[in-house]
Enzyme design. Structure first.
Site, PDB file in Angstrom:
ATOM      1  N   HIS A  98       0.814  -1.216   0.000  1.00 47.75           N
ATOM      2  CA  HIS A  98       0.000   0.000   0.000  1.00 47.75           C
ATOM      3  C   HIS A  98       0.847   1.265   0.000  1.00 47.75           C
ATOM      4  O   HIS A  98       1.943   1.327   0.557  1.00 47.75           O
ATOM      5  CB  HIS A  98      -1.039   0.003   1.124  1.00 47.75           C
ATOM      6  CG  HIS A  98      -0.493   0.123   2.511  1.00 47.75           C
ATOM      7  ND1 HIS A  98      -0.182   1.340   3.088  1.00 47.75           N
ATOM      8  CD2 HIS A  98      -0.208  -0.814   3.440  1.00 47.75           C
ATOM      9  CE1 HIS A  98       0.237   1.133   4.323  1.00 47.75           C
ATOM     10  NE2 HIS A  98       0.243  -0.153   4.550  1.00 47.75           N
ATOM     11  N   ASP A 118       6.078   0.941   6.810  1.00 52.42           N
ATOM     12  CA  ASP A 118       4.642   0.764   6.583  1.00 52.42           C
ATOM     13  C   ASP A 118       4.095   1.833   5.640  1.00 52.42           C
ATOM     14  O   ASP A 118       3.629   2.890   6.099  1.00 52.42           O
ATOM     15  CB  ASP A 118       3.903   0.824   7.937  1.00 52.42           C
ATOM     16  CG  ASP A 118       2.439   0.472   7.804  1.00 52.42           C
ATOM     17  OD1 ASP A 118       1.687   0.758   8.755  1.00 52.42           O
ATOM     18  OD2 ASP A 118       2.030  -0.067   6.752  1.00 52.42           O
ATOM     19  N   GLU A 152      -5.138   2.275   2.485  1.00 53.16           N
ATOM     20  CA  GLU A 152      -5.154   1.033   3.279  1.00 53.16           C
ATOM     21  C   GLU A 152      -5.355   1.346   4.747  1.00 53.16           C
ATOM     22  O   GLU A 152      -6.071   0.653   5.467  1.00 53.16           O
ATOM     23  CB  GLU A 152      -3.842   0.272   3.085  1.00 53.16           C
ATOM     24  CG  GLU A 152      -3.790  -1.087   3.776  1.00 53.16           C
ATOM     25  CD  GLU A 152      -3.336  -1.049   5.219  1.00 53.16           C
ATOM     26  OE1 GLU A 152      -2.828   0.014   5.655  1.00 53.16           O
ATOM     27  OE2 GLU A 152      -3.509  -2.058   5.923  1.00 53.16           O
ATOM     28  N   GLU A 153      -4.724   2.405   5.220  1.00 51.89           N
ATOM     29  CA  GLU A 153      -4.689   2.705   6.659  1.00 51.89           C
ATOM     30  C   GLU A 153      -6.040   3.140   7.231  1.00 51.89           C
ATOM     31  O   GLU A 153      -6.204   3.202   8.455  1.00 51.89           O
ATOM     32  CB  GLU A 153      -3.654   3.803   6.949  1.00 51.89           C
ATOM     33  CG  GLU A 153      -2.242   3.452   6.528  1.00 51.89           C
ATOM     34  CD  GLU A 153      -1.563   2.442   7.432  1.00 51.89           C
ATOM     35  OE1 GLU A 153      -2.229   1.888   8.324  1.00 51.89           O
ATOM     36  OE2 GLU A 153      -0.360   2.216   7.259  1.00 51.89           O
ATOM     37  N   ASP A 180       3.121  -5.980   3.096  1.00 51.51           N
ATOM     38  CA  ASP A 180       2.911  -4.812   3.951  1.00 51.51           C
ATOM     39  C   ASP A 180       3.871  -4.937   5.135  1.00 51.51           C
ATOM     40  O   ASP A 180       3.673  -5.758   6.031  1.00 51.51           O
ATOM     41  CB  ASP A 180       1.459  -4.764   4.445  1.00 51.51           C
ATOM     42  CG  ASP A 180       1.163  -3.487   5.217  1.00 51.51           C
ATOM     43  OD1 ASP A 180      -0.015  -3.296   5.611  1.00 51.51           O
ATOM     44  OD2 ASP A 180       2.100  -2.683   5.456  1.00 51.51           O
ATOM     45  N   HIS A 257       3.114   4.220  12.037  1.00 50.22           N
ATOM     46  CA  HIS A 257       2.054   5.212  12.283  1.00 50.22           C
ATOM     47  C   HIS A 257       2.551   6.374  13.140  1.00 50.22           C
ATOM     48  O   HIS A 257       1.765   7.031  13.828  1.00 50.22           O
ATOM     49  CB  HIS A 257       0.817   4.557  12.909  1.00 50.22           C
ATOM     50  CG  HIS A 257       0.245   3.451  12.082  1.00 50.22           C
ATOM     51  ND1 HIS A 257      -0.903   2.785  12.411  1.00 50.22           N
ATOM     52  CD2 HIS A 257       0.662   2.879  10.932  1.00 50.22           C
ATOM     53  CE1 HIS A 257      -1.170   1.856  11.512  1.00 50.22           C
ATOM     54  NE2 HIS A 257      -0.221   1.891  10.599  1.00 50.22           N
TER      55      HIS A 257
HETATM   56  N1  IPO Z   1      -1.947  -3.026  11.354  1.00 49.28           N
HETATM   57  C1  IPO Z   1      -1.166  -3.125  10.178  1.00 49.28           C
HETATM   58  C2  IPO Z   1       0.266  -3.463  10.428  1.00 49.28           C
HETATM   59  C3  IPO Z   1       0.433  -4.720  11.142  1.00 49.28           C
HETATM   60  C4  IPO Z   1       0.131  -5.909  10.513  1.00 49.28           C
HETATM   61  C5  IPO Z   1       0.352  -7.092  11.177  1.00 49.28           C
HETATM   62  C6  IPO Z   1       0.892  -7.044  12.430  1.00 49.28           C
HETATM   63  I1  IPO Z   1       1.241  -8.769  13.401  1.00 49.28           I
HETATM   64  C7  IPO Z   1       1.170  -5.855  13.084  1.00 49.28           C
HETATM   65  C8  IPO Z   1       0.934  -4.667  12.424  1.00 49.28           C
HETATM   66  C9  IPO Z   1      -1.077  -1.818   9.467  1.00 49.28           C
HETATM   67  O1  IPO Z   1      -0.993  -0.779  10.050  1.00 49.28           O
HETATM   68  N2  IPO Z   1      -1.088  -1.904   8.157  1.00 49.28           N
HETATM   69  O2  IPO Z   1      -0.956  -0.761   7.436  1.00 49.28           O
HETATM   70 ZN    ZN Z   2      -0.180   0.739   8.890  1.00 47.53          ZN
HETATM   71 ZN    ZN Z   3       0.648  -1.288   6.222  1.00 45.62          ZN
END
Ligand code: IPO
Ligand code: ZN
Ligand code: ZN
Length: 292
Positions: A98, A118, A152-153, A180, A257
């Site tokens: 993303h 991320d 995505e977020e 991701d 984040h």
């Molecule tokens: N929550 C997801 C990131 C994410 C995905 C899996 C794990 I385990 C921990 C964190 C995110 O912010 N994707 O953009």
């Molecule tokens: Zn994220």
């Molecule tokens: Zn992500």
């Protein structure tokens, strides 16, 4: 059928893949925009930049198109590069990540959200797959699509619109891999295959690809416990998905984040991401080489 029989094609390509290219793309995406939030100018400009980058890389190949998918409710567009299959083009292989980033405290035009891990790392990983295939003038029998999803977020919204559109059109997507977060080695194993919102047969195939092509890497499994990335949008429409992740749930990158999700706070050499890029190339060629 998940047959592994493209060693003579895959192995030479794996050695050509470079962490330095991945680092450059992560740097471009995380340093040139304050953030890549789905509603800011940074989010819109990063989408335009990536589209132009992928289009330039296509270098006029007539079997490659690069488009932006315009979404209904927000400004940031998703980016899709398509290598049309030679004799089995209706069967589609998707590799995604993303494009957007977010700051958990709220994201405005001036809020810093570099999103290096991320998910610039995932977009950079699929970009290195795309570059390597093109450098070898690879022509898949199936169609291969590279997707950088918007929004995505904020609820997997870009991938949901795309997956729903493909499903409504009856598109025969034979498999989807989501990258991701690929550049922060937070736990013992190199790659963690997530078992929820994914397809177990394809997860086994990807695990076998790692054993075949990247035998020094160790593989673990884990669960998100919720729809944690864009693979869940495709899973919801009945498509086979796999989500290889950088760490176990407990070891996940705590900087995401925030303004601290930077290249320096992940693997500044890109070596961790390179593992995922190589796994993804093997997936793209092995699945993309199947005839009708
Ligand atoms: N929550 C997801 C990131 C994410 C995905 C899996 C794990 I385990 C921990 C964190 C995110 O912010 N994707 O953009
Ligand atoms: Zn994220
Ligand atoms: Zn992500």
């Amino acid at each position: 059928s998940y047959v592994i029989d493209q060693q003579t094609v895959v192995n030479p390509m794996l050695s050509q893949m470079q962490a330095s290219n991945i680092v450059q793309t992560i740097s471009d995406l995380s340093n040139n925009y304050t953030n890549r939030y789905y509603q800011t100018s940074g989010g819109v400009n990063a989408s335009d930049w990536l589209k132009n980058k992928w289009l330039t890389m296509a270098n006029g190949r007539t079997d490659i198109t690069v488009e932006q998918f315009t979404h209904s409710g927000w400004k940031q567009k998703s980016v899709i590069a398509t290598i049309k299959g030679t004799d089995n083009p209706n069967e589609i292989v998707v590799l995604g990540g993303h494009l957007d980033s977010i700051n958990g405290s709220g994201t405005t035009e001036t809020t810093r959200a570099p999103g290096a891990d991320d998910d610039a790392s995932g977009v950079a990983s699929i970009t290195e797959i795309y570059r390597t295939l093109l450098a070898n003038n690879y022509k898949p029998r199936r169609t291969i699509k590279f997707m950088a999803y918007a929004a995505e977020e904020v609820g997997l919204r870009g991938s949901a619109e795309i997956a729903n559109s493909f499903s409504a059109a009856g598109a025969n997507v034979v498999g989807v891999v989501q990258l991701d977060m690929t550049n922060y080695k937070g736990a013992a194993n190199d790659i963690y295959i997530f078992t929820d919102y994914t397809d177990s047969a394809q997860n086994t195939f990807v695990t076998n690809l790692i054993k075949t092509y990247l035998p020094t890497l160790t593989v673990g499994t884990d669960r998100c416990g919720y729809a944690c990335s864009d693979h869940a949008s495709w899973n919801a429409k009945g498509y086979a998905t796999t989500m290889p992740f950088e760490s176990s749930f407990s070891g996940d990158n705590k900087a995401i984040h925030t303004a601290n999700d930077t290249l320096a706070n992940s693997d500044s050499t890109g070596a961790h991401s390179l593992k995922f890029a190589r796994m993804g190339l093997a997936y793209a060629v092995e699945l993309g080489s199947d005839g009708p």
